[in-house]
Scaffold this active site. Structure first.
Site, mmCIF file in Angstrom:
data_model
loop_
_atom_site.group_PDB
_atom_site.id
_atom_site.type_symbol
_atom_site.label_atom_id
_atom_site.label_comp_id
_atom_site.label_asym_id
_atom_site.label_seq_id
_atom_site.Cartn_x
_atom_site.Cartn_y
_atom_site.Cartn_z
ATOM 1 N N LEU A 38 0.818 -1.220 0.000
ATOM 2 C CA LEU A 38 0.000 0.000 0.000
ATOM 3 C C LEU A 38 0.845 1.261 0.000
ATOM 4 O O LEU A 38 0.505 2.257 -0.658
ATOM 5 C CB LEU A 38 -0.894 -0.003 1.252
ATOM 6 C CG LEU A 38 -1.895 -1.149 1.305
ATOM 7 C CD1 LEU A 38 -2.349 -1.419 2.716
ATOM 8 C CD2 LEU A 38 -3.071 -0.828 0.411
ATOM 9 N N LYS A 63 15.896 -1.665 -1.061
ATOM 10 C CA LYS A 63 14.489 -1.918 -1.438
ATOM 11 C C LYS A 63 13.802 -0.595 -1.789
ATOM 12 O O LYS A 63 12.988 -0.521 -2.718
ATOM 13 C CB LYS A 63 13.731 -2.567 -0.277
ATOM 14 C CG LYS A 63 14.002 -4.041 -0.080
ATOM 15 C CD LYS A 63 12.934 -4.585 0.869
ATOM 16 C CE LYS A 63 13.358 -5.805 1.634
ATOM 17 N NZ LYS A 63 12.404 -6.162 2.683
ATOM 18 N N ASP A 87 13.858 2.793 10.526
ATOM 19 C CA ASP A 87 13.579 1.454 11.042
ATOM 20 C C ASP A 87 12.729 1.585 12.306
ATOM 21 O O ASP A 87 13.206 2.040 13.352
ATOM 22 C CB ASP A 87 14.892 0.714 11.363
ATOM 23 C CG ASP A 87 14.619 -0.707 11.831
ATOM 24 O OD1 ASP A 87 13.430 -1.080 11.959
ATOM 25 O OD2 ASP A 87 15.591 -1.434 12.073
ATOM 26 N N ASN A 113 2.255 4.365 7.408
ATOM 27 C CA ASN A 113 1.678 3.155 6.824
ATOM 28 C C ASN A 113 2.433 1.883 7.212
ATOM 29 O O ASN A 113 1.833 0.806 7.280
ATOM 30 C CB ASN A 113 1.689 3.355 5.287
ATOM 31 C CG ASN A 113 1.654 2.051 4.539
ATOM 32 O OD1 ASN A 113 0.589 1.437 4.388
ATOM 33 N ND2 ASN A 113 2.811 1.582 4.071
ATOM 34 N N SER A 166 -4.419 1.929 10.121
ATOM 35 C CA SER A 166 -4.863 0.892 11.064
ATOM 36 C C SER A 166 -5.499 -0.251 10.267
ATOM 37 O O SER A 166 -5.031 -0.580 9.173
ATOM 38 C CB SER A 166 -5.836 1.514 12.071
ATOM 39 O OG SER A 166 -6.269 0.552 12.998
ATOM 40 N N TYR A 202 -1.752 -8.821 16.138
ATOM 41 C CA TYR A 202 -1.809 -7.798 15.081
ATOM 42 C C TYR A 202 -3.062 -6.911 15.225
ATOM 43 O O TYR A 202 -2.931 -5.677 15.298
ATOM 44 C CB TYR A 202 -1.728 -8.459 13.698
ATOM 45 C CG TYR A 202 -2.015 -7.525 12.552
ATOM 46 C CD1 TYR A 202 -1.062 -6.634 12.091
ATOM 47 C CD2 TYR A 202 -3.272 -7.509 11.944
ATOM 48 C CE1 TYR A 202 -1.341 -5.757 11.041
ATOM 49 C CE2 TYR A 202 -3.561 -6.644 10.900
ATOM 50 C CZ TYR A 202 -2.595 -5.772 10.454
ATOM 51 O OH TYR A 202 -2.891 -4.898 9.433
ATOM 52 N N LYS A 206 -3.423 -2.772 16.157
ATOM 53 C CA LYS A 206 -4.179 -1.839 15.312
ATOM 54 C C LYS A 206 -5.263 -1.128 16.134
ATOM 55 O O LYS A 206 -5.608 0.025 15.861
ATOM 56 C CB LYS A 206 -4.780 -2.590 14.115
ATOM 57 C CG LYS A 206 -3.711 -3.126 13.159
ATOM 58 C CD LYS A 206 -3.097 -1.996 12.357
ATOM 59 C CE LYS A 206 -1.711 -2.231 11.866
ATOM 60 N NZ LYS A 206 -1.137 -1.103 11.139
HETATM 61 N N1 LIG Z 1 -2.830 -5.620 3.182
HETATM 62 C C1 LIG Z 1 -3.914 -5.609 3.928
HETATM 63 O O1 LIG Z 1 -4.840 -6.401 3.678
HETATM 64 C C2 LIG Z 1 -4.061 -4.650 5.061
HETATM 65 C C3 LIG Z 1 -5.305 -4.547 5.700
HETATM 66 C C4 LIG Z 1 -5.454 -3.661 6.751
HETATM 67 C C5 LIG Z 1 -4.382 -2.877 7.138
HETATM 68 N N2 LIG Z 1 -3.175 -2.990 6.511
HETATM 69 C C6 LIG Z 1 -2.079 -2.126 6.970
HETATM 70 O O2 LIG Z 1 -1.508 -1.479 5.848
HETATM 71 C C7 LIG Z 1 -0.145 -1.123 6.137
HETATM 72 C C8 LIG Z 1 0.725 -1.509 4.953
HETATM 73 O O3 LIG Z 1 0.756 -2.914 4.840
HETATM 74 P P1 LIG Z 1 0.838 -3.692 3.458
HETATM 75 O O4 LIG Z 1 -0.372 -4.527 3.380
HETATM 76 O O5 LIG Z 1 1.171 -2.781 2.359
HETATM 77 O O6 LIG Z 1 2.038 -4.701 3.794
HETATM 78 P P2 LIG Z 1 3.537 -4.778 3.262
HETATM 79 O O7 LIG Z 1 3.561 -4.882 1.789
HETATM 80 O O8 LIG Z 1 4.131 -5.874 4.081
HETATM 81 O O9 LIG Z 1 4.150 -3.382 3.680
HETATM 82 C C9 LIG Z 1 4.570 -3.118 4.985
HETATM 83 C C10 LIG Z 1 5.643 -2.076 4.937
HETATM 84 O O10 LIG Z 1 6.069 -1.826 6.288
HETATM 85 C C11 LIG Z 1 7.473 -1.871 6.307
HETATM 86 N N3 LIG Z 1 8.026 -2.233 7.601
HETATM 87 C C12 LIG Z 1 7.866 -3.373 8.292
HETATM 88 N N4 LIG Z 1 8.604 -3.342 9.405
HETATM 89 C C13 LIG Z 1 9.248 -2.149 9.410
HETATM 90 C C14 LIG Z 1 10.179 -1.534 10.276
HETATM 91 N N5 LIG Z 1 10.638 -2.155 11.361
HETATM 92 N N6 LIG Z 1 10.621 -0.294 9.982
HETATM 93 C C15 LIG Z 1 10.194 0.337 8.863
HETATM 94 N N7 LIG Z 1 9.337 -0.203 7.987
HETATM 95 C C16 LIG Z 1 8.882 -1.434 8.267
HETATM 96 C C17 LIG Z 1 7.836 -2.937 5.280
HETATM 97 O O11 LIG Z 1 9.202 -2.844 4.936
HETATM 98 P P3 LIG Z 1 10.050 -4.144 4.460
HETATM 99 O O12 LIG Z 1 9.616 -4.423 3.056
HETATM 100 O O13 LIG Z 1 11.470 -3.718 4.594
HETATM 101 O O14 LIG Z 1 9.683 -5.250 5.403
HETATM 102 C C18 LIG Z 1 6.895 -2.567 4.171
HETATM 103 O O15 LIG Z 1 7.410 -1.502 3.430
HETATM 104 C C19 LIG Z 1 0.215 -1.833 7.443
HETATM 105 O O16 LIG Z 1 0.166 -0.912 8.494
HETATM 106 C C20 LIG Z 1 -0.899 -2.861 7.601
HETATM 107 O O17 LIG Z 1 -1.140 -3.170 8.938
HETATM 108 C C21 LIG Z 1 -2.994 -3.858 5.471
#
Ligand SMILES: NC(=O)c1ccc[n+]([C@@H]2O[C@H](COP(=O)([O-])OP(=O)(O)OC[C@H]3O[C@@H](n4cnc5c(N)ncnc54)[C@H](OP(=O)(O)O)[C@@H]3O)[C@@H](O)[C@H]2O)c1
Length: 335
Positions: A38, A63, A87, A113, A166, A202, A206
């Protein structure tokens, strides 16, 4: 309406690409976790919309650079965007990042995010990783960037935005009992290996984000800060969020996603909505590119929920103080 029917209806809602603000060509936005999912799609939209500066906050520079190259070629803006390291497993990294933010000439929006979902128990800085990344460091980043957002709101004569990403999983009814059963300090209680339940942890983090934002909003009104603080649910989307989950959980997610998930690009529209939203979204929960306070379960706004909200807030500030990253809320409120 039954919960599952509502979820399906929400997932199939057509989401518009939100209109950027009129001053987009001079605006600066920060997106955390912008190298994937996202965050990447949100950063891409901001570049395509012509934002002057889009800061991609990532924990891996390589990355981040790969993602930035992809954004530049997709948008035809070869010099747009920049990669900054952050980080969230390290509050010191948050502080270093915040010092860079402080030096910006303006900041129109922070989209917090980045987040993780873990299936194994891992401690970082004395706290369970999901708790540290999703709540402690994310809120520390919010507190540290608030003055810059507020300063630009004042100088720029506009509202700025602070968005915490969230999830609707935070609103599951079971969480009411689970959060109420946490004994002692909330963050200690969630950092004990024996009690660790990956499927609860998780959504719990949130929910803590939602509590923290609602409390922050109740203390620092938008009329004082000029900063619209809100939370957003992107809905179920394809992404790498399940990368740390076990095989069975990933399999379950794959099946559910196949039927119901949005693409990350579609989900990112909800982040943009929250990042451009006005005071009507202040302290509120956004979903499907709308302010959706009606989704917030009654227990959260009840006296019991409000008392839990204050407890989370007190424990959050206490924790930040005890790890050497204290926040002076009165000073923040006065700015
Ligand atoms: N996808 C869904 O269905 C969904 C639904 C509801 C909410 N969300 C929320 O949407 C947000 C984005 O998630 P996403 O679905 O896009 O997942 P994602 O592709 O896994 O993206 C998560 C991002 O967070 C970064 N991250 C993780 N640990 C970190 C750290 N210690 N320091 C800095 N960055 C860090 C990751 O970096 P790396 O690549 O380096 O690990 C990645 O860029 C999250 O907050 C998630 O809870 C997602």
């Amino acid at each position: 309406m039954p919960k599952i029917t509502k979820f399906v209806r929400d997932q199939y809602t057509t989401l518009p690409v939100p209109q950027p603000p009129a001053d987009m060509a001079s605006a600066t936005y920060i997106v955390t976790g912008a190298n994937s999912g996202l965050g990447l799609e949100c950063a891409k939209h901001l570049v395509r919309m012509g934002a002057r500066r889009v800061i991609m906050a990532v924990r891996s520079r390589s990355k981040g650079e790969t993602a930035l190259s992809a954004i530049r070629s997709a948008t035809g803006r070869p010099h747009a965007g920049e990669v900054w390291e952050l980080d969230l497993a390290s509050p010191d990294s948050v502080e270093a990042f915040a010092r860079r933010v402080d030096a910006l000439d303006r900041l129109d929006g922070l989209i917090a995010n980045a987040g993780v979902a873990m299936s194994t128990f891992e401690l970082v800085g004395g706290m369970e990783t999901t708790v540290m990344v999703n709540v402690i460091s994310t809120m520390l980043l919010a507190f540290r960037t608030l003055p810059k957002l507020s300063e630009w709101a004042r100088r720029g004569g506009k509202l700025t935005n602070l968005v915490i990403v969230s999830s609707n999983t935070a609103l599951e009814p079971e969480l009411e009992q689970k959060v109420a059963s946490l004994r002692g300090d909330v963050f200690d209680a969630l950092s004990v290996k024996e009690g660790f339940a990956p499927f609860d942890q998780y959504p719990m983090t949130k929910l803590l984000e939602i509590f923290a934002v609602r409390q922050l909003a109740s203390i620092i009104p938008v009329s004082t800060s000029g900063v619209v603080v809100n939370t957003v649910n992107p809905g179920l989307c394809y992404s790498d969020l399940d990368r740390n989950l076990g095989t069975m959980a990933r399999l379950g997610m794959a099946v559910t996603r196949r039927v119901l998930a949005r693409t990350s690009e579609q989900g990112s529209r909800t982040l943009l909505h929250a990042a451009f939203a006005g005071p009507e979204s202040y302290g509120a929960y956004c979903s499907e590119c709308q302010v959706k306070e009606s989704d917030i379960p009654a227990w959260i706004t009840s006296a019991v929920g409000k008392s839990m909200q204050k407890r989370v807030w007190t424990d959050l500030l206490k924790r930040l103080e005890s790890i050497g990253h204290g926040v002076d809320i009165e000073a923040l409120a006065a700015k």
